[in-house]
Design an enzyme around this catalytic site. Structure first.
Site, PDB file in Angstrom:
ATOM      1  CD  GLU A 146      -6.349  -1.560   1.524  1.00 14.86           C
ATOM      2  OE1 GLU A 146      -6.945  -0.921   1.005  1.00 14.86           O
ATOM      3  OE2 GLU A 146      -6.490  -1.224   2.407  1.00 14.86           O
ATOM      4  CB  SER A 197     -10.213  -2.875   2.798  1.00 19.25           C
ATOM      5  OG  SER A 197      -9.199  -3.111   3.690  1.00 19.25           O
ATOM      6  NE  ARG A 235      -3.654  -2.493  -0.236  1.00 23.24           N
ATOM      7  CZ  ARG A 235      -3.596  -3.490  -0.969  1.00 23.24           C
ATOM      8  NH1 ARG A 235      -2.417  -3.448  -1.357  1.00 23.24           N
ATOM      9  NH2 ARG A 235      -4.235  -4.602  -0.591  1.00 23.24           N
TER      10      ARG A 235
END
EC number: 1.3.1.98
Length: 292
Positions: free
Chosen positions: A285, A215, A165
């Site tokens: 995230e 998410s 990420r």
């Protein structure tokens, strides 16, 4: 107001553009239709000493109720997609789902994991998005970006500094303009089968009937964020109009006119509870920006 025929909206809400349907006001909002217009906007803000934030399709962003200062730019009108043999060059504002469909139609494999993932190509590269065993860094060969000095720079794969990420654009100030995907020929039938399998998993496991960022948390090493949240008995917990999804604990859904602050408050509560119960810190995230 107008700047070289570019419309600039003042004190405008980001909520209608965001996947969460939440977010405060921004001082100025513009949607360029070309790289030239993007450059004009960035230069204008720089001359006035204003901060600039650039976004794709706001699928991975939470904006607090106090909003954002300066100029916010949405790139979703920069959405060209060109297929050349086994490569796809996609502009930053192109919908990742659309790029995935283009790959399928041309018999190119490697993006099946992106079927059903909301968001833009630029956002996917910025976060090195991924799912179901696939990830941006597995298929992107180069990226073109507008740098702080006003030049366009091409980044080959090694220079993109991809991680979990992560990408170089989270630290170098570059605005992603386009990305080149290098894919592998395969039968359209096989590609569609894999895409359908991934979409089936999403429909069965994820709360797709409510606004959300997808998410919320990164996967902590050795654990699954959703299971930690579920084992902490946090599903159904609410802050304002935002709830930890009863269908998938890793998602937070906007069920009743939730705000950016509601999202942030719920995130902090989940982080605190999981840490107290399991000693694991959940890192977001999603990106949280703006003033309270």
């Amino acid at each position: 107001m107008q700047l070289e025929n570019i419309e600039i909206l003042e004190n405008h809400s980001l909520a209608p553009y965001a996947y969460t349907q939440a977010g405060g006001l921004v001082d100025y909002l513009a949607i360029p239709k070309s790289i030239h217009e993007l450059k004009v906007l960035v230069n204008w803000a720089k001359e006035l000493g204003m901060p600039v934030q650039v976004f794709g399709r706001l699928s991975n962003l939470i904006v607090r109720n106090g909003g954002l200062r300066g100029l916010s730019i949405l790139l979703h009108d920069l959405r060209d997609v060109v297929v050349d043999q086994n490569k796809i060059v996609a502009s930053a504002g192109a919908d990742l789902i659309w790029v995935t469909e283009q790959a399928f139609e041309h018999g190119l494999s490697g993006l099946e994991w992106g079927a059903g993932i909301p968001g833009s190509v630029g956002g996917a590269v910025f976060m090195n998005a991924g799912a179901y065993g696939g990830q941006v860094d597995m298929v992107v060969s180069s990226v073109t970006a507008l740098m702080p000095d006003g030049t366009l720079q091409n980044f080959e794969k090694k220079a993109l500094e991809f991680g979990y990420r992560k990408s170089v654009f989270q630290s170098n100030g570059g605005i992603i303009i386009s990305a080149t995907f290098e894919l592998q020929p395969d039968s359209c039938t096989a590609i569609r089968t894999r895409m359908d399998e991934n979409n089936f998993k999403r429909a069965n496991k994820q709360p797709l009937n409510y606004p959300s960022n997808g998410s919320v948390f990164k996967r902590p090493e050795g654990y699954f964020a959703g299971k930690l949240i579920m084992d902490s008995k946090l599903q159904g917990v609410r802050r304002g109009g935002v709830e930890v999804s009863k269908k998938h604990a890793g998602f937070m859904v906007n069920i009743a006119h939730g705000t950016g602050n509601d999202y942030e408050d719920l995130i902090h509560y989940v982080q605190k509870t999981v840490y107290e119960k399991f000693g694991v810190h959940l890192e977001t995230e999603v990106r949280i920006m703006g003033e309270r």
